[in-house]
Design a protein around this motif. Structure first.
Motif, short mmCIF file in Angstrom:
data_model
loop_
_atom_site.label_atom_id
_atom_site.label_comp_id
_atom_site.label_asym_id
_atom_site.label_seq_id
_atom_site.Cartn_x
_atom_site.Cartn_y
_atom_site.Cartn_z
N ARG A 279 2.86 21.92 -29.32
CA ARG A 279 2.84 22.28 -27.95
C ARG A 279 2.61 23.52 -27.60
N LEU A 280 3.07 24.44 -28.65
CA LEU A 280 2.75 26.10 -28.51
C LEU A 280 1.56 26.11 -28.45
N LEU A 281 0.44 25.51 -29.41
CA LEU A 281 -1.00 25.66 -29.59
C LEU A 281 -1.54 25.27 -28.26
N ASN A 282 -1.11 24.29 -27.63
CA ASN A 282 -1.58 23.82 -26.38
C ASN A 282 -1.44 24.66 -25.18
N ALA A 283 -0.32 25.24 -25.26
CA ALA A 283 -0.15 26.28 -23.95
C ALA A 283 -1.01 27.37 -24.27
N VAL A 284 -1.24 27.99 -25.76
CA VAL A 284 -2.08 29.03 -26.00
C VAL A 284 -3.55 28.62 -25.65
N ARG A 285 -3.85 27.58 -26.11
CA ARG A 285 -5.30 27.23 -25.66
C ARG A 285 -5.53 27.22 -24.08
N GLU A 286 -4.58 26.94 -23.35
CA GLU A 286 -4.63 26.72 -21.69
C GLU A 286 -4.85 28.28 -21.45
N SER A 287 -4.05 29.25 -22.03
CA SER A 287 -4.23 30.58 -21.66
C SER A 287 -5.54 31.20 -21.93
N LEU A 288 -6.05 30.82 -22.90
CA LEU A 288 -7.62 31.24 -23.44
C LEU A 288 -8.29 30.82 -22.47
N ARG A 289 -8.16 29.58 -21.77
CA ARG A 289 -9.33 29.20 -20.77
C ARG A 289 -8.81 29.92 -19.38
#
Length: 342
Positions: A279-289
């Motif tokens: 879940r945390l990594l999903n949130a981080v990848r969304e931030s990268l986008r």
């Protein structure tokens, strides 16, 4: 293609009889080895705990992108503050990841013949966090406030922040993550330094019980790159094709990690760093986008991994007091191994 943890033996090899910078300077030909399948073996030092800042490299491993270019890439993980010059000098690794633009600049200041050959995060993912009822619209709001950070950030990012905004030395409060979190809870005016790529805004919201205000210094003038690929000059010279193939495959990996299905890379990241959940990594990848950390800025014009002389000069001018002797920023990087260059 695997990843492993750097051993203490490898960390100590670089100090045997020569300084790390001296050992690098003394290197002769440094042709990379090949495995039994004829693939060029490249070991990449992560430069600290694995986070989404390594996502594109893991994506290229997980999807076979390096293999298709004839490479056998291994990511070696380790603790924060890994001695990159010693690792490179000891030939414990061929390449390393630099967390920010201070990394190659300090290597040049120490006369180590190493350059940044790509920068996969166009924005440094460092963030400043404050309580939701405290002002943090601009970095100028930091005066007279305690700024909590890691010792590594005090040695790096703080140099730029203090000079640029005329902050005082006693505002910096380095500490462990646990101590910083407690101080952040206890002091309503405190500001906490973290990283988007480590999921710190999400983690702080969970641990502190409130969603922090977040300011990204890169949006307020901080010119550092991040997730830089560092290569010794001799290695780059003697293995130019392998290095170009590595960077080209990493470009594909980063594009796929940010805009495609990054789940395979995330599996490898979580294996290397169990503190990170999906879940945390999903949130981080969304931030990268959404923040265009990978493909914004100059990368939108010149391609992923790009670097410009203007950015390096600006960084050097804004951090000139951070080095014992002024490094020549022109020696800190090269773009000749990027796709379409050289």
């Amino acid at each position: 293609m695997t990843f492993d943890r750097l051993s203490r033996r490898n960390l100590l090899l670089g100090a045997a009889g020569l300084t790390a910078a001296g050992a690098l300077s003394a290197c002769g030909r440094t042709e990379a080895t090949v495995d039994e399948a004829g693939r060029v073996r490249l070991r990449l030092a992560a430069g600290g705990p694995v986070t989404a800042a390594h996502g594109g490299f893991y994506q290229a491993i997980a999807t076979g992108t390096y293999e298709r270019r004839g490479l056998n890439v291994e990511i070696l993980t380790g603790a924060a503050g890994a001695d990159i010059p010693a690792l490179l000098a000891a030939s414990a690794v061929e390449l390393a990841v630099g967390v920010d633009s201070f990394a190659p600049m300090r290597l040049i200041a120490d006369r180590a013949p190493v350059k940044a050959v790509a920068a996969f995060l166009q924005k440094d993912p460092v963030v400043l966090m404050a309580r939701p009822d405290q002002p943090l619209e601009a970095l100028s709001a930091l005066r007279d406030r305690t700024i909590l950070m890691s010792p590594a950030d005090q040695a790096g990012f703080w140099n730029w922040l203090q000079t640029r905004f005329e902050l005082t030395a006693d505002q910096a409060r380095p500490g462990t993550p646990e101590d910083n979190l407690k101080a952040f809870r206890d002091d309503p005016k405190a500001v906490l330094v973290g990283r988007l790529t480590a999921g710190d805004p999400t983690l702080i919201a969970r641990e502190a019980g409130f969603t922090p205000r977040v300011l990204i210094p890169a949006d307020d003038g901080y010119p550092s790159y991040s997730s830089l690929v560092l290569a010794p000059n001799a290695f780059a010279r003697d293995n130019a094709k392998a290095l170009r193939d590595f960077i080209a495959a990493s470009v594909e990996g980063w594009r796929d990690y940010v805009h495609g299905d990054g789940s395979k890379a995330d599996t490898l990241i979580r294996r290397a760093n169990p503190d990170l959940n999906q879940r945390l990594l999903n949130a981080v990848r969304e931030s990268l986008r959404t923040e265009a950390v990978v493909d914004g800025g100059d990368a939108a014009l010149y391609g992923l991994g790009t670097m410009t002389a203007e950015r390096w000069q600006a960084f050097a001018e804004q951090t000139e007091d951070a080095y014992p002797s002024a490094p020549d920023w022109r020696e800190a990087f090269t773009v000749q191994y990027l796709p379409g260059r050289g």
